[in-house]
Motif scaffolding. Sequence first.
Motif, mmCIF file in Angstrom:
data_model
loop_
_atom_site.group_PDB
_atom_site.id
_atom_site.type_symbol
_atom_site.label_atom_id
_atom_site.label_comp_id
_atom_site.label_asym_id
_atom_site.label_seq_id
_atom_site.Cartn_x
_atom_site.Cartn_y
_atom_site.Cartn_z
ATOM 1 N N PHE A 297 0.652 -1.199 -0.034
ATOM 2 C CA PHE A 297 -0.089 0.030 0.216
ATOM 3 C C PHE A 297 1.017 1.378 -0.159
ATOM 4 N N VAL A 298 1.922 1.270 0.952
ATOM 5 C CA VAL A 298 2.768 2.339 1.117
ATOM 6 C C VAL A 298 3.618 2.688 -0.411
ATOM 7 N N THR A 299 4.057 1.462 -1.012
ATOM 8 C CA THR A 299 4.645 1.354 -2.073
ATOM 9 C C THR A 299 3.979 1.861 -3.237
ATOM 10 N N ALA A 300 2.747 1.832 -3.480
ATOM 11 C CA ALA A 300 1.790 2.161 -4.410
ATOM 12 C C ALA A 300 1.636 3.855 -4.383
ATOM 13 N N ILE A 301 1.469 4.185 -3.111
ATOM 14 C CA ILE A 301 1.291 5.550 -3.047
ATOM 15 C C ILE A 301 2.788 6.322 -3.380
ATOM 16 N N LYS A 302 3.995 5.631 -3.157
ATOM 17 C CA LYS A 302 5.109 6.491 -3.636
ATOM 18 C C LYS A 302 5.300 6.235 -4.947
ATOM 19 N N ILE A 303 4.905 5.088 -5.599
ATOM 20 C CA ILE A 303 5.068 4.912 -7.034
ATOM 21 C C ILE A 303 4.267 5.889 -7.775
ATOM 22 N N THR A 304 3.109 6.084 -7.583
ATOM 23 C CA THR A 304 2.268 7.076 -8.033
ATOM 24 C C THR A 304 2.654 8.463 -7.973
ATOM 25 N N VAL A 305 3.160 9.021 -6.730
ATOM 26 C CA VAL A 305 3.587 10.203 -6.807
ATOM 27 C C VAL A 305 4.658 10.441 -7.717
ATOM 28 N N ASP A 306 5.738 9.278 -7.620
ATOM 29 C CA ASP A 306 6.862 9.697 -8.382
ATOM 30 C C ASP A 306 6.500 9.610 -9.841
ATOM 31 N N TRP A 307 5.549 8.789 -10.221
ATOM 32 C CA TRP A 307 5.095 8.686 -11.717
ATOM 33 C C TRP A 307 4.518 10.008 -12.178
ATOM 34 N N LEU A 308 3.863 10.858 -11.095
ATOM 35 C CA LEU A 308 3.406 11.973 -11.308
ATOM 36 C C LEU A 308 4.264 13.129 -11.651
ATOM 37 N N ASN A 309 5.287 12.891 -10.575
ATOM 38 C CA ASN A 309 6.283 13.731 -10.988
ATOM 39 C C ASN A 309 7.261 13.580 -12.060
ATOM 40 N N GLU A 310 7.521 12.434 -12.555
ATOM 41 C CA GLU A 310 8.188 12.275 -13.814
ATOM 42 C C GLU A 310 7.492 12.531 -15.054
ATOM 43 N N SER A 311 6.312 12.483 -15.110
ATOM 44 C CA SER A 311 5.179 12.930 -15.919
ATOM 45 C C SER A 311 5.268 14.461 -16.227
ATOM 46 N N ARG A 312 5.341 15.128 -15.078
ATOM 47 C CA ARG A 312 5.600 16.500 -15.013
ATOM 48 C C ARG A 312 6.779 16.940 -15.494
ATOM 49 N N LYS A 313 7.502 16.441 -15.026
ATOM 50 C CA LYS A 313 9.306 16.838 -15.337
ATOM 51 C C LYS A 313 9.469 16.502 -16.944
ATOM 52 N N LEU A 314 8.809 15.374 -17.453
ATOM 53 C CA LEU A 314 9.010 15.177 -18.810
ATOM 54 C C LEU A 314 8.174 16.362 -19.733
ATOM 55 N N HIS A 315 7.015 16.459 -19.192
ATOM 56 C CA HIS A 315 6.177 17.578 -19.755
ATOM 57 C C HIS A 315 6.758 18.850 -19.843
ATOM 58 N N GLU A 316 7.596 19.366 -18.675
ATOM 59 C CA GLU A 316 8.095 20.598 -18.349
ATOM 60 C C GLU A 316 9.234 20.634 -19.497
ATOM 61 N N VAL A 317 10.285 19.585 -19.714
ATOM 62 C CA VAL A 317 11.020 19.513 -20.700
ATOM 63 C C VAL A 317 10.580 19.653 -22.165
ATOM 64 N N GLU A 318 9.712 18.838 -22.282
ATOM 65 C CA GLU A 318 8.908 18.825 -23.677
ATOM 66 C C GLU A 318 8.574 20.341 -23.896
ATOM 67 N N LYS A 319 8.003 21.073 -22.837
ATOM 68 C CA LYS A 319 7.470 22.624 -23.214
ATOM 69 C C LYS A 319 8.741 23.258 -23.318
ATOM 70 N N ARG A 320 9.687 23.171 -22.666
ATOM 71 C CA ARG A 320 10.859 24.273 -22.777
ATOM 72 C C ARG A 320 11.552 23.729 -24.099
ATOM 73 N N GLN A 321 11.439 22.721 -24.679
ATOM 74 C CA GLN A 321 12.029 22.308 -25.942
ATOM 75 C C GLN A 321 11.069 23.006 -27.163
ATOM 76 N N LEU A 322 9.795 22.900 -27.033
ATOM 77 C CA LEU A 322 8.914 23.667 -27.991
ATOM 78 C C LEU A 322 9.009 25.015 -27.964
#
Length: 358
Positions: free
Chosen positions: A139-164
Amino acid sequence: MNMGYQNILGKKSYGEFSINYRHHIVFWLVYILFNIFRWGNVHHDFVYSLKTNLLGFPIHMALAYLNIYFLMPRFVYTKKYLTYTLLLLASLYIGLLIKFNLTYYLVSTNVMPEWGGTESLTLNYAIVTMLGELYVMSFVTAIKITVDWLNESRKLHEVEKRQLTTELKFLRSQVSPHFFFNTLNNIYSLTLEKSDRAPQIVLRLSELMRYLLYSTDKPYQDLTKEIECIQNYIDLERIRFDKSLNIDMNVSGEVEGKGIAPMLLIPFVENCFKHGANKSIGEVQIKINLEVVDNILKFEVSNNIPQNTKENIMPTTEGGIGLTNVKKRLEIGYEPNDYDLSIFEEDEMFNVILKLKV
């Protein structure tokens, strides 16, 4: 994703999704209170439930944090699955031994009353206890993975946005040199002829330079300024072509207070002169219609196709920066549903129709 495990309490490294110490405290408080009332109700003994949960609580935390901050980053993310499985089972077994002995010596020798009671470390007790610990860890691992995934997705989005954004700035920077190159060629031709019109062109060009230097550093510009820029450009071309140029330009609708990407429309007008007027013999026909209705800009540009060449108006080699640039800027700067661009030939006229949300 390993970067998400650099700080044990989940200090925010980027974006706005984070797990800080307050979240940890709230989560574990809710967890232990829930289990105290749950097992207290099962045993009909809230004192016993309080004692066993207080003993088990640190073990739950230790195993959960060991898994998400050490075992998974070191072995799961590096694909050492067998090592991870063995270490996980070993940590669960160690936790089992600690919990059994603490319960046996500090609370009650009957360590598992909810399952009929036992005073020894039986296989049944081991399986039930380890599955319970695994449930908490998962249960704890699922929460952490979800938060990390959201952060990774946001980071990739920001990188994409900066590139554009970087690419869009580059495309906009291409507009100015391309535009000035053609206009300076016009001035050069008149200076060779020692024409009195050269100073007028320089004056108009200075106004355009002022617009390019001080008004195009923003993502969007007032549509009225863009129209003024087009009119200045046309005035420059009128001086050069004199009586051989026939331009019909109409502006209508709600143009005030509308925004548009700077220097987006001028390449269409410039294209009329570069591949129409410059290669025509005789009268040049150019029609420009700009209309804004219900926040939709309809921009129509057409010019007669040179009768002497009938060549492709949209070159694919040297000099083809303009329209290609505009297409790319539309793709990057606007959503697909916010614009529609049509380029076609009809009745010996080259036509461009742009519909754009402003």
